[in-house]
Design a protein around this motif. Structure first.
Motif, PDB file in Angstrom:
ATOM      1  N   HIS A 104       0.930  -1.326   0.117  1.00 17.02           N
ATOM      2  CA  HIS A 104       0.149  -0.016   0.277  1.00 17.02           C
ATOM      3  C   HIS A 104       0.737   1.412   0.161  1.00 17.02           C
ATOM      4  O   HIS A 104       1.779   1.599   0.929  1.00 17.02           O
ATOM      5  CB  HIS A 104      -0.793  -0.018   0.919  1.00 17.02           C
ATOM      6  CG  HIS A 104      -1.711   1.434   1.575  1.00 17.02           C
ATOM      7  ND1 HIS A 104      -2.815   1.789   0.720  1.00 17.02           N
ATOM      8  CD2 HIS A 104      -1.646   2.165   2.280  1.00 17.02           C
ATOM      9  CE1 HIS A 104      -3.242   2.956   1.291  1.00 17.02           C
ATOM     10  NE2 HIS A 104      -2.483   3.208   2.390  1.00 17.02           N
ATOM     11  N   ARG A 105       0.502   2.359  -0.945  1.00 14.23           N
ATOM     12  CA  ARG A 105       1.076   3.534  -0.895  1.00 14.23           C
ATOM     13  C   ARG A 105       0.738   4.472   0.193  1.00 14.23           C
ATOM     14  O   ARG A 105      -0.385   4.822   0.036  1.00 14.23           O
ATOM     15  CB  ARG A 105       0.987   4.218  -2.390  1.00 14.23           C
ATOM     16  CG  ARG A 105       1.905   5.276  -2.436  1.00 14.23           C
ATOM     17  CD  ARG A 105       3.578   5.125  -2.338  1.00 14.23           C
ATOM     18  NE  ARG A 105       4.493   6.141  -2.430  1.00 14.23           N
ATOM     19  CZ  ARG A 105       5.640   6.024  -2.182  1.00 14.23           C
ATOM     20  NH1 ARG A 105       6.169   5.016  -1.933  1.00 14.23           N
ATOM     21  NH2 ARG A 105       6.487   7.200  -2.218  1.00 14.23           N
ATOM     22  N   HIS A 106       1.349   4.668   1.103  1.00 11.60           N
ATOM     23  CA  HIS A 106       0.940   5.241   2.216  1.00 11.60           C
ATOM     24  C   HIS A 106       1.661   6.769   2.271  1.00 11.60           C
ATOM     25  O   HIS A 106       2.726   7.126   2.178  1.00 11.60           O
ATOM     26  CB  HIS A 106       1.331   4.609   3.526  1.00 11.60           C
ATOM     27  CG  HIS A 106       0.759   5.102   4.913  1.00 11.60           C
ATOM     28  ND1 HIS A 106       0.804   6.404   5.451  1.00 11.60           N
ATOM     29  CD2 HIS A 106      -0.030   4.427   5.786  1.00 11.60           C
ATOM     30  CE1 HIS A 106      -0.017   6.683   6.655  1.00 11.60           C
ATOM     31  NE2 HIS A 106      -0.360   5.250   6.625  1.00 11.60           N
ATOM     32  N   ALA A 107       0.920   7.747   2.487  1.00 10.03           N
ATOM     33  CA  ALA A 107       1.413   9.385   2.529  1.00 10.03           C
ATOM     34  C   ALA A 107       2.056   9.446   3.761  1.00 10.03           C
ATOM     35  O   ALA A 107       1.722   8.923   4.653  1.00 10.03           O
ATOM     36  CB  ALA A 107       0.152  10.100   2.255  1.00 10.03           C
ATOM     37  N   GLU A 108       2.959  10.448   3.731  1.00 15.58           N
ATOM     38  CA  GLU A 108       3.692  10.957   4.707  1.00 15.58           C
ATOM     39  C   GLU A 108       3.839  12.435   4.949  1.00 15.58           C
ATOM     40  O   GLU A 108       4.357  12.971   3.798  1.00 15.58           O
ATOM     41  CB  GLU A 108       5.236  10.323   4.329  1.00 15.58           C
ATOM     42  CG  GLU A 108       6.312  10.437   5.675  1.00 15.58           C
ATOM     43  CD  GLU A 108       7.614  10.018   5.513  1.00 15.58           C
ATOM     44  OE1 GLU A 108       8.405  10.056   6.151  1.00 15.58           O
ATOM     45  OE2 GLU A 108       7.646   9.420   4.038  1.00 15.58           O
ATOM     46  N   PRO A 109       3.481  13.044   5.921  1.00 14.89           N
ATOM     47  CA  PRO A 109       3.164  14.487   5.790  1.00 14.89           C
ATOM     48  C   PRO A 109       4.474  15.247   5.414  1.00 14.89           C
ATOM     49  O   PRO A 109       4.605  16.127   4.820  1.00 14.89           O
ATOM     50  CB  PRO A 109       2.444  14.678   7.107  1.00 14.89           C
ATOM     51  CG  PRO A 109       1.834  13.327   7.518  1.00 14.89           C
ATOM     52  CD  PRO A 109       2.560  12.352   6.918  1.00 14.89           C
ATOM     53  N   ASP A 110       5.310  14.787   6.084  1.00 13.36           N
ATOM     54  CA  ASP A 110       6.564  15.471   6.041  1.00 13.36           C
ATOM     55  C   ASP A 110       7.858  14.693   5.358  1.00 13.36           C
ATOM     56  O   ASP A 110       9.056  14.918   5.656  1.00 13.36           O
ATOM     57  CB  ASP A 110       7.361  15.883   7.537  1.00 13.36           C
ATOM     58  CG  ASP A 110       6.358  16.705   8.272  1.00 13.36           C
ATOM     59  OD1 ASP A 110       5.732  17.435   7.719  1.00 13.36           O
ATOM     60  OD2 ASP A 110       6.001  16.366   9.377  1.00 13.36           O
ATOM     61  N   GLY A 111       7.356  13.638   4.491  1.00 11.11           N
ATOM     62  CA  GLY A 111       8.235  13.017   3.466  1.00 11.11           C
ATOM     63  C   GLY A 111       7.524  12.462   2.263  1.00 11.11           C
ATOM     64  O   GLY A 111       6.373  12.826   2.148  1.00 11.11           O
ATOM     65  N   PRO A 112       8.261  11.613   1.379  1.00 16.14           N
ATOM     66  CA  PRO A 112       7.556  11.153   0.159  1.00 16.14           C
ATOM     67  C   PRO A 112       6.631  10.322   0.097  1.00 16.14           C
ATOM     68  O   PRO A 112       6.134   9.874  -0.835  1.00 16.14           O
ATOM     69  CB  PRO A 112       9.097  10.787  -0.557  1.00 16.14           C
ATOM     70  CG  PRO A 112       9.791  10.237   0.539  1.00 16.14           C
ATOM     71  CD  PRO A 112       9.599  11.451   1.706  1.00 16.14           C
ATOM     72  N   GLY A 113       6.504   9.584   1.441  1.00 13.73           N
ATOM     73  CA  GLY A 113       5.450   8.424   1.698  1.00 13.73           C
ATOM     74  C   GLY A 113       6.311   7.131   1.497  1.00 13.73           C
ATOM     75  O   GLY A 113       7.663   7.191   1.339  1.00 13.73           O
ATOM     76  N   PHE A 114       5.733   6.042   1.709  1.00 10.34           N
ATOM     77  CA  PHE A 114       6.447   4.780   1.924  1.00 10.34           C
ATOM     78  C   PHE A 114       5.183   3.628   1.513  1.00 10.34           C
ATOM     79  O   PHE A 114       4.031   3.873   1.269  1.00 10.34           O
ATOM     80  CB  PHE A 114       6.764   4.551   3.269  1.00 10.34           C
ATOM     81  CG  PHE A 114       5.768   4.569   4.404  1.00 10.34           C
ATOM     82  CD1 PHE A 114       5.080   3.480   4.654  1.00 10.34           C
ATOM     83  CD2 PHE A 114       5.442   5.583   4.954  1.00 10.34           C
ATOM     84  CE1 PHE A 114       4.166   3.391   5.537  1.00 10.34           C
ATOM     85  CE2 PHE A 114       4.393   5.734   6.016  1.00 10.34           C
ATOM     86  CZ  PHE A 114       3.720   4.674   6.461  1.00 10.34           C
ATOM     87  N   TRP A 115       5.917   2.644   1.186  1.00 11.06           N
ATOM     88  CA  TRP A 115       5.155   1.279   0.763  1.00 11.06           C
ATOM     89  C   TRP A 115       5.014   0.679   2.141  1.00 11.06           C
ATOM     90  O   TRP A 115       5.886   0.100   2.845  1.00 11.06           O
ATOM     91  CB  TRP A 115       5.603   0.393  -0.214  1.00 11.06           C
ATOM     92  CG  TRP A 115       6.117   1.112  -1.632  1.00 11.06           C
ATOM     93  CD1 TRP A 115       7.157   1.649  -2.136  1.00 11.06           C
ATOM     94  CD2 TRP A 115       4.970   1.432  -2.538  1.00 11.06           C
ATOM     95  NE1 TRP A 115       6.928   2.207  -3.452  1.00 11.06           N
ATOM     96  CE2 TRP A 115       5.605   1.628  -3.441  1.00 11.06           C
ATOM     97  CE3 TRP A 115       3.711   0.863  -2.691  1.00 11.06           C
ATOM     98  CZ2 TRP A 115       4.838   2.220  -4.733  1.00 11.06           C
ATOM     99  CZ3 TRP A 115       2.909   1.474  -3.651  1.00 11.06           C
ATOM    100  CH2 TRP A 115       3.520   2.064  -5.011  1.00 11.06           C
ATOM    101  N   ALA A 116       3.638   0.409   2.581  1.00 10.73           N
ATOM    102  CA  ALA A 116       3.044  -0.356   3.858  1.00 10.73           C
ATOM    103  C   ALA A 116       2.932  -2.175   3.234  1.00 10.73           C
ATOM    104  O   ALA A 116       2.105  -2.358   2.413  1.00 10.73           O
ATOM    105  CB  ALA A 116       1.995   0.251   4.422  1.00 10.73           C
TER     106      ALA A 116
END
Length: 407
Positions: free
Chosen positions: A41-53
């Motif tokens: 899952h592509r998860h948003a990250e408020p202070d970053g580029p996001g990550f794969w969960a």
């Protein structure tokens, strides 16, 4: 199309960053939906580029066992600012083979099964000491007074430190792991610096006055042809104190919570403590999953379960989700003290970063649970349980309990 709309409408709000998601324990409703509908899952990250969960068992194991594709550098935490690099030094946890392997060899003799077996009499003695301190009171905080003391005492003993110092160091690890919004600004970094200040004093003392303990071995250790310096020592010290407490503290407290919630399983365990203790411990590890996640960073473009991962992407393995994967564990939400097979990934699921202290942790857990269940047989909850406000480490922070006082 109707099935897609139905699945989307039934989806819970997915937020694996907010401590609120982990306030009552791990967010198994979110994990369950992700495993079924969006396992990478592509998860948003408020202070970053996001990550794969990554939430399915097989995918978590695949990522953890492939350091050539998924690197532990620069950090095993989701935010880059929490990285493990200190100048030209790194914490072992953020290294990849072969560098990681050479550093691991410096300490592994003290953590192999034979070493853990040698520690058993002392650990059992400490378990008696811990219960002795509360048994006359008839009540205590199971986390602070029992579960948290065992790993604090053991790592202090291993490092050649006073037991009380181990307890104070354990308090620093709580500040290190707590979510930033749950404590004063900069509290985590202040705790790290305090840990380093203490470690430096230990380094100087063990260099000047060697003893038969792990701290002395590290203060005089070499990796390859290079002697470890004081910064290497500080990072090793932080890792040992920090990781040494997480599994035991949170597993014992979380495991007791599971027994409270499942009285029939507690009765089964009490009726056959010797026979069921080994499988009960493994089930607690699966059910509680004290370490919520570890991050890796893709070093090249790759495919994971049909999803394209780009070089540089953050890839996060969720152990608590993998340990409830329906395709691996029948009735995964059922707590079963006799569950077998039980190939959980609470210690990392194999690969180069498999938990160094797994063998000693199991001895600590068994000694503590045995002492509690036999000497405090009617122990029960006595108030509201609060969980550690963290999206990285899962376990009760406070657990009031009561029991019949005894001499």
């Amino acid at each position: 199309m109707a099935n897609v709309r139905e699945a989307a409408s039934a989806a819970p709000a997915i937020d694996l960053l907010s401590p609120a998601s982990f306030a009552p324990g791990q967010p198994h409703d979110q994990f369950r939906w992700l495993r079924e509908h969006d396992p990478v899952h592509r998860h948003a990250e408020p202070d970053g580029p996001g990550f794969w969960a990554v939430t399915r068992y097989d995918d978590v194991r695949a990522v953890g066992r492939d350091p050539h594709t998924f690197s532990s550098t620069p950090t095993i935490m989701i935010p880059d600012v929490a990285g493990g690099a200190f100048g030209d030094h790194q914490m072992m946890l953020t290294m990849d083979p072969p560098q990681h392997s050479s550093y691991r060899r410096a300490v592994i003799p003290d953590f192999v099964p034979r070493a853990a077996a040698q520690w058993r009499p002392r650990i059992e003695e400490l378990a008696r000491k811990i219960v002795d301190a509360v048994i006359e009171r008839g009540e205590c905080d199971l986390v602070e007074d029992i579960a948290g003391l065992m790993p604090s005492y053991v790592i202090a003993d291993m490092l050649g430190l006073p037991l009380d110092d181990g307890v104070e160091l354990y308090k620093l690890t709580e500040a290190i792991h707590a979510a930033p919004e749950s404590q004063p600004e900069g509290a985590a970094m202040t705790a790290v610096l305090e840990m380093f200040r203490y470690a430096h004093e230990v380094w100087e003392r063990k260099r000047a006055e060697p003893a038969d303990d792990l701290a002395t071995k590290l203060a005089h250790a070499t990796v390859g042809d290079r002697a470890l310096d004081d910064i290497d020592f500080n990072l090793f010290f932080l890792l040992l104190v920090d990781a040494g407490g997480d599994t035991t503290r949170n597993l014992v407290a979380g495991g007791m919570s599971a027994l409270f919630d499942n009285p029939s399983e507690r009765a089964r365990l009490n009726d056959d403590l010797d026979g069921l203790m080994p499988t009960a411990i493994e089930e607690m590890l699966r059910f509680v999953s004290p370490v919520i996640y570890m991050r890796r960073t893709a070093v090249r473009d790759t495919i994971l379960n049909g999803t394209a991962i780009g070089a540089g992407d953050k890839v996060v393995m969720y152990y608590g989700s993998a340990n409830r994967d329906e395709s691996v564990f029948p009735e995964p939400d059922r707590f079963d003290v006799s569950r077998t097979p039980n190939e959980h990934v609470a210690f990392g699921g194999g690969g180069p970063h498999f938990c160094l202290g797994a063998h000693i942790a199991r001895v600590e857990i068994e000694a503590t649970l045995r002492e509690v269940l036999t000497r405090l047989p009617d122990i029960e909850p006595a108030g509201r349980v609060t969980w550690l406000p963290s999206n990285f480490i899962s376990g009760p922070q406070h657990m009031p309990v009561r029991f019949t006082a005894a001499p």
